[in-house]
Design a protein around this motif. Structure first.
Motif, short mmCIF file in Angstrom:
data_model
loop_
_atom_site.label_atom_id
_atom_site.label_comp_id
_atom_site.label_asym_id
_atom_site.label_seq_id
_atom_site.Cartn_x
_atom_site.Cartn_y
_atom_site.Cartn_z
N ILE A 52 0.24 -4.58 3.68
CA ILE A 52 0.19 -3.35 4.45
C ILE A 52 1.53 -3.13 5.15
O ILE A 52 2.42 -3.97 5.11
CB ILE A 52 -0.95 -3.38 5.48
CG1 ILE A 52 -0.79 -4.57 6.43
CG2 ILE A 52 -2.30 -3.42 4.78
CD1 ILE A 52 -1.77 -4.56 7.61
N LEU A 53 1.66 -1.99 5.78
CA LEU A 53 2.82 -1.53 6.54
C LEU A 53 4.02 -1.26 5.64
O LEU A 53 4.25 -0.13 5.26
CB LEU A 53 3.21 -2.50 7.67
CG LEU A 53 4.31 -1.98 8.60
CD1 LEU A 53 3.88 -0.70 9.31
CD2 LEU A 53 4.74 -3.02 9.61
N ASP A 54 4.83 -2.25 5.30
CA ASP A 54 6.05 -2.06 4.51
C ASP A 54 6.98 -1.08 5.21
O ASP A 54 7.55 -0.17 4.59
CB ASP A 54 5.71 -1.58 3.09
CG ASP A 54 6.75 -1.99 2.06
OD1 ASP A 54 7.51 -2.94 2.33
OD2 ASP A 54 6.81 -1.36 0.99
N ALA A 63 0.82 -1.21 0.00
CA ALA A 63 0.00 0.00 0.00
C ALA A 63 0.86 1.26 0.00
O ALA A 63 0.44 2.30 -0.53
CB ALA A 63 -0.94 0.00 1.21
N GLN A 64 2.05 1.18 0.59
CA GLN A 64 2.95 2.33 0.65
C GLN A 64 4.30 1.90 1.20
O GLN A 64 4.38 1.13 2.16
CB GLN A 64 2.36 3.42 1.57
CG GLN A 64 3.29 4.59 1.86
CD GLN A 64 3.59 5.43 0.63
OE1 GLN A 64 2.70 5.68 -0.19
NE2 GLN A 64 4.83 5.87 0.48
N ASN A 65 5.36 2.39 0.59
CA ASN A 65 6.69 2.18 1.16
C ASN A 65 6.89 3.10 2.36
O ASN A 65 6.72 4.32 2.26
CB ASN A 65 7.76 2.48 0.11
CG ASN A 65 9.16 2.43 0.69
OD1 ASN A 65 9.68 1.35 0.96
ND2 ASN A 65 9.77 3.60 0.90
N GLU A 66 7.23 2.52 3.51
CA GLU A 66 7.55 3.25 4.74
C GLU A 66 6.63 4.45 4.97
O GLU A 66 7.04 5.61 4.86
CB GLU A 66 9.03 3.67 4.72
CG GLU A 66 9.96 2.46 4.71
CD GLU A 66 11.42 2.79 4.95
OE1 GLU A 66 11.76 3.99 5.02
OE2 GLU A 66 12.22 1.84 5.07
N PRO A 67 5.38 4.19 5.33
CA PRO A 67 4.40 5.26 5.47
C PRO A 67 4.71 6.29 6.55
O PRO A 67 4.21 7.42 6.48
CB PRO A 67 3.10 4.51 5.79
CG PRO A 67 3.53 3.17 6.29
CD PRO A 67 4.78 2.86 5.55
N ILE A 68 5.54 5.94 7.54
CA ILE A 68 5.84 6.94 8.57
C ILE A 68 6.88 7.96 8.10
O ILE A 68 7.05 9.01 8.74
CB ILE A 68 6.30 6.29 9.90
CG1 ILE A 68 7.62 5.56 9.74
CG2 ILE A 68 5.22 5.37 10.43
CD1 ILE A 68 8.20 5.07 11.06
#
Length: 354
Positions: free
Chosen positions: A140-142, A92-97
């Motif tokens: 998810i997460l990644d 869903a996203q690379n390293e969302p933080i």
């Protein structure tokens, strides 16, 4: 084998896709005698879709573009499929933080577990499942394992979002500082979702002055130790970030130079297979896809081990001795008896039997 692509096209595939990614993907598919699973991971939506109007820095996807971004996923899958590359999965996203870090240099886009839940259940999940790419795995997460199990617990507590999620992707950069127990806790909370390590590399920490360390066995040990710990805590695969880098650990457009299992010396027209390459190959050779990890691995002093059953009926035990002295170990199989082994200092060993 998994291969990761990290850039998303707009109305058509970019120069980076056609000149760099696709040729290497085709070569990998052509030379491999086993299945190659390719997954894609987005780093940022176009700047005009984001709260900060930039590809990097602190910025989130604007809610009014949630569906547009989901449509981008489909378009990307369509364009790569036209080129003969089918995606096994997407994150869903690379390293969302990273999108919550001021002036973060890399392309990034921030998500919380709550906003990712909403986007998956309302936009990405339904759009993907309604397309001809409905078998594509969604992860998810990644991001780092210290976000687990909390991140997965939030997303997967929503039954609508959980229905579209196949697995949880993790990166290794925080592994030395956070125990692998978080992985087991995530599995115990959500046993129907797989765990996959989707990014790792040596030389990434700011205090590591030497980015490329040719011939470093220590870095191979770090790879092997992390793979063993991950496998013993329900992770189903382990992926390096880089296929190959140059002698400086690049190229990298933000000068984030790191190490790689293969280093290319362009001036001398030669390449080096690092100990990291052989460490990864050791597991790929003896613990092939479809293997089942058994609850028999150990982590005691300088010894780490993992035990697995392979699809063709063999049992394998891979043992890593990180100490400076040899170790005497005894393997016991209730049906086959005992096998006494001497593990040389600083060694990686596998025993295999039927």
């Amino acid at each position: 084998m998994w291969l990761e692509t990290l850039c998303w096209p707009t109305s058509q595939l970019t120069h980076e896709d056609t000149e760099y990614k696709l040729p290497y993907l085709r070569r990998a598919l052509a030379v491999s005698d086993t299945e190659v699973r390719v997954f894609a991971s987005p780093w940022s939506a176009p700047a005009w879709m984001k709260s900060n109007g930039a590809l990097n820095g602190m910025g989130h996807l604007l809610p009014e573009y949630y569906q547009t971004w989901a449509n981008y996923f489909i378009r990307f899958l369509e364009e790569y499929d036209k080129e003969g590359i089918s995606m096994w999965g997407v994150t869903a996203q690379n390293e969302p933080i990273d999108g919550d870090i001021p002036e973060f240099a890399f392309n990034c886009m921030g998500w919380t577990a709550e906003s990712q839940t909403e986007w998956i259940k309302t936009n990405l999940g339904p759009t993907l499942r309604a397309s001809r790419f409905n078998a594509t795995k969604v992860m998810i997460l990644d991001d780092q394992r210290f976000l687990l199990p909390a991140w997965a617990d939030v997303v997967l507590a929503d039954p609508e979002a959980a229905a579209y999620v196949d697995g949880v992707a993790v990166h290794w950069y925080g592994d030395p500082f956070f125990p692998a127990d978080a992985l087991t806790a995530t599995h115990n909370h959500h046993p129907d979702k797989f765990l996959l390590n989707t990014e790792a590399c040596e030389g990434s920490y700011p205090w590591e002055i030497q980015k490329v360390a040719l011939g470093s066995w220590h870095r191979a040990e770090n790879y092997a130790a992390d793979i063993i710990r991950d496998l013993n805590h329900w992770v189903t695969g382990w992926i390096d970030w880089n296929i190959a880098l140059d002698m400086n650990g690049g190229p990298n457009w933000v000068s984030n130079f790191v190490d790689s299992p293969i280093i290319v010396d362009d001036e001398l027209q030669r390449f080096y297979k690092q100990p990291m390459f052989y460490a990864m190959g050791h597991f790929a050779r003896f613990v092939p896809p479809g293997s089942t990890v058994l609850d028999a691995g150990v982590e005691q002093g300088d010894l780490l081990s993992v035990v697995a059953e392979t699809p063709d009926g063999f049992t394998v035990t891979t043992l890593l001795n990180t100490g400076d002295i040899e170790l005497e170990v005894s393997l016991t199989d209730p049906e086959r008896g005992h096998l006494n082994l001497t593990l040389p200092a600083r060694s990686l060993t596998t025993a295999k039997w039927m």
